[in-house]
Design an enzyme around this catalytic site. Structure first.
Site, PDB file in Angstrom:
ATOM      1  N   ASP A 230       0.829  -1.197   0.000  1.00 26.37           N
ATOM      2  CA  ASP A 230       0.000   0.000   0.000  1.00 26.37           C
ATOM      3  C   ASP A 230       0.873   1.261   0.000  1.00 26.37           C
ATOM      4  O   ASP A 230       1.884   1.321   0.706  1.00 26.37           O
ATOM      5  CB  ASP A 230      -0.851  -0.027   1.280  1.00 26.37           C
ATOM      6  CG  ASP A 230      -1.804   1.137   1.380  1.00 26.37           C
ATOM      7  OD1 ASP A 230      -2.749   1.150   0.596  1.00 26.37           O
ATOM      8  OD2 ASP A 230      -1.594   2.012   2.239  1.00 26.37           O
ATOM      9  N   GLU A 292       1.443  -0.586  -5.066  1.00 30.25           N
ATOM     10  CA  GLU A 292       0.497   0.483  -5.402  1.00 30.25           C
ATOM     11  C   GLU A 292       1.331   1.676  -5.847  1.00 30.25           C
ATOM     12  O   GLU A 292       1.840   2.432  -5.018  1.00 30.25           O
ATOM     13  CB  GLU A 292      -0.376   0.871  -4.206  1.00 30.25           C
ATOM     14  CG  GLU A 292      -1.477   1.821  -4.654  1.00 30.25           C
ATOM     15  CD  GLU A 292      -2.172   2.558  -3.509  1.00 30.25           C
ATOM     16  OE1 GLU A 292      -3.270   3.051  -3.722  1.00 30.25           O
ATOM     17  OE2 GLU A 292      -1.590   2.666  -2.419  1.00 30.25           O
TER      18      GLU A 292
HETATM   19  C1  GLC Z   1      -4.037   3.231  -0.446  1.00 25.30           C
HETATM   20  C2  GLC Z   1      -5.306   2.413  -0.354  1.00 25.30           C
HETATM   21  C3  GLC Z   1      -6.416   3.327   0.053  1.00 25.30           C
HETATM   22  C4  GLC Z   1      -6.077   3.919   1.407  1.00 25.30           C
HETATM   23  C5  GLC Z   1      -4.721   4.616   1.377  1.00 25.30           C
HETATM   24  C6  GLC Z   1      -4.230   4.936   2.734  1.00 25.30           C
HETATM   25  O1  GLC Z   1      -4.114   4.190  -1.425  1.00 25.30           O
HETATM   26  O2  GLC Z   1      -5.551   1.755  -1.566  1.00 25.30           O
HETATM   27  O3  GLC Z   1      -7.659   2.677   0.097  1.00 25.30           O
HETATM   28  O4  GLC Z   1      -7.061   4.821   1.784  1.00 25.30           O
HETATM   29  O5  GLC Z   1      -3.741   3.792   0.787  1.00 25.30           O
HETATM   30  O6  GLC Z   1      -3.839   3.768   3.388  1.00 25.30           O
END
Ligand code: GLC
Length: 567
Positions: A230, A292
């Site tokens: 993440d 991500e």
């Molecule tokens: C990432 C996740 C998202 C979350 C953010 C903070 O972007 O995909 O859903 O709110 O991280 O953890």
């Protein structure tokens, strides 16, 4: 209007003859060595997938109960978004304990059973790992905020304010307003890239690194096949705390100035951590790291694989997902992914829990069903790992709240009405036409079931041979069994066509598939002039499998998608 050019015809002719000239394959045929190459990864938002205890919130047992469905769909792995103990401010992305399960999602025993049952069906389980921040309720932060001298004092990003009392600089949270929150006990501010309740960890502290790496070992020992990392580009911030410059005039959805994130995102030190993470997961064979990775361009994405392929195996290609529906644009994205990633395998996707669903983003209310098949074909037929999101396969669409009172995702409250939050793409999975779409027996589900579920659901679509669900199943089966799609070269053809995107996949033995996608609402005719060459339909949104079509004149309806074996 003939849409495939003479240049294409000569290329196809040569393909038919088993030669590839003038159409240099930009990636060469190779059988997948690792399980995740050519895999289909299916993202599950556990709150919304299946609830079998009637509390209106999905849980791990619900996922286990639907593994047969996932196996039949053809998925190789599920990535489950966080189900660790959490105050649920950010619905799980605010973790209070990295080695346990939130009781509303089940127990460690439920988790072990899920992994074991999934394994029987050849489905791997990928965890979401939030390294950038914890919950403000995590014991580390509780300790860290308690004084300037405690053992965890330096585990988070603490700084003195400006003389006069303001925050250290102008940095903004991605979720609105200042990224700094004052802690009276320390008379200092802490930094949070996301919500106030999500304090950023200090990744320059080796103790933080090793504590996090140990939690990852904990889950790998329990059998997880890897992690989706993440917010991985947010790990580091500028030590000089320089103010972010204004990116452009005006304000964002939260009413804040629009700043760059040059001092808070994608700092070079991220790559040191990515290398450490790769070494760590290499301790456990077959593990994969998905990132991500929202990045500004393909060059930055390429770096995520590591100069020596020693970082992430699968950084998400966000360059691909968010584009207008245009043959030219997607052709250039495919070309970039093939030529600019230093041989890294692209991870393509359209949907996830943070962005409006593709049905809603790309649909025009007239051709939605055809567009969904076009996107499915575009996702499953290039050389890539494909990532899909629960419900995408049945054509779920966004169901955004209409009133601020109904909003659950805090950003939808902070940014209302410009930012309605992410509830719309997180509604319950539509299993059947019964109560709550078969998701739950509760009187009320945590988010409302989207309208239209009576006809758009797994049960109805399973029975309908022409459904999107059956199209996905056939497509994924083809992706796995067809030698050219499974392991063939990828080559774009007819690159000047503005309306139709076409490419070939060619296996080592010369077996060649042709993929043709009409990106317009009007019918197009693809004229190959390829000396009587034909293609046998493998799968198409408009012609029957097995049907032979002429490559001299391939008639495509609006948004038609065709996959055929060149003969
Ligand atoms: C990432 C996740 C998202 C979350 C953010 C903070 O972007 O995909 O859903 O709110 O991280 O953890």
């Amino acid at each position: 209007m003939p849409i495939l050019t003479n240049a294409l015809s000569s290329r196809v002719r040569l393909l038919v003859a088993g030669l590839v000239v003038g159409c240099i394959p930009i990636a060469s045929a190779a059988e997948p060595v690792e399980w995740w190459q050519n895999a289909v990864v299916y993202e599950i938002y556990p709150r919304s997938f299946a609830d079998s205890n009637g509390d209106g919130v999905g849980h791990l047992k619900g996922i286990t109960q639907h593994l047969a469905y996932l196996q039949e769909l053809g998925v190789d792995a599920i990535w489950i978004t966080p189900f660790y103990p959490s105050p649920q401010v950010d619905f799980g992305y605010d973790i209070a304990d990295y080695r346990a399960i939130d009781p509303q999602y089940g127990t460690l025993a439920d988790f072990d059973r899920l992994v074991a049952e999934a394994k029987k069906r050849n489905i791997r389980v990928i965890m979401d790992m939030v390294l950038n921040h914890t919950s403000d309720r995590h014991p580390w932060f509780v300790e860290s905020r308690s004084s300037r001298t405690n053992p965890k004092a330096d585990w988070y990003m603490w700084h003195d304010g400006k003389p006069g009392g303001g925050p250290p600089n102008n940095w903004e949270s991605i979720f609105g307003h200042s990224a700094w929150t004052f802690e009276p006990k320390r008379s200092q501010f802490y930094y949070h890239a996301f919500y106030t309740e999500q304090p950023d960890l200090n990744w320059r502290n080796p103790e933080v690194r090793s504590a996090m790496y140990d939690t990852m070992r904990f889950w790998m020992k329990r059998g997880v096949a890897g992690f989706r990392l993440d917010a991985i580009t947010s790990l580091f911030e500028d030590p000089q705390l320089r103010d972010e410059p204004v990116a452009r005039p005006g304000v964002n959805s939260y009413g804040d100035p629009i700043l760059t994130r040059q001092y808070t995102d994608n700092l070079p030190e991220c790559h040191d951590v990515l290398k450490e993470l790769r070494r760590l997961t290499n301790e456990f064979p077959g593990r994969v790291l998905i990132g991500e990775t929202y990045l500004p361009n393909i060059k930055e994405l390429a770096k995520m694989y590591g100069a020596h392929k020693d970082e992430l195996q699968l950084p998400m290609d966000t360059q691909f997902a968010y584009n207008p529906l245009s043959a030219d644009v997607f052709r250039s994205k495919l070309r970039d992914a093939e030529t600019q990633l230093n041989g890294g395998l692209p991870l393509f996707f359209f949907d996830n829990h943070d962005n409006p669903r593709s049905w809603t983003r790309f649909g025009d209310h007239k051709n939605d069903a055809a567009i969904a098949r076009l996107l499915a074909t575009l996702l499953m037929t290039p050389r890539c790992t494909a990532l899909m999101y629960y419900g995408e396969e049945i054509g779920m669409e966004n169901n955004d709240p209409n009133r601020i009172e109904d909003v659950r995702d805090p950003i939808g409250k902070i940014g209302w009405p410009r930012e309605k939050g992410r509830d719309g793409e997180r509604t319950p999975m539509q299993w059947d036409a019964g109560t709550n779409a078969g998701f739950s027996t509760a009187r009320a589900t945590w988010l409302p079931v989207a309208p239209g579920y009576e006809t758009r659901n797994v049960a109805v679509e399973t029975r309908d041979p022409g459904s999107l669900l059956n199209y996905y199943k056939a497509l994924i089966r083809l992706r796995k069994t067809d030698p050219a799609l499974r392991a063939g070269d990828f080559a774009l053809i007819d690159e000047n066509d503005k309306n139709v995107l076409a490419f070939t996949r060619r296996a080592k033995d010369g077996t060649t598939d042709l993929v043709v996608l009409n990106f317009t609402a009007s019918p197009q005719t693809a004229s190959f002039h390829a000396g009587g060459a034909h293609a046998a339909t493998l799968l198409s949104s408009f012609s029957k499998s097995g049907q032979t079509v002429s490559l001299n004149s391939l008639a495509l309806p609006g948004y038609g998608a065709f996959v055929g074996r060149v003969q």
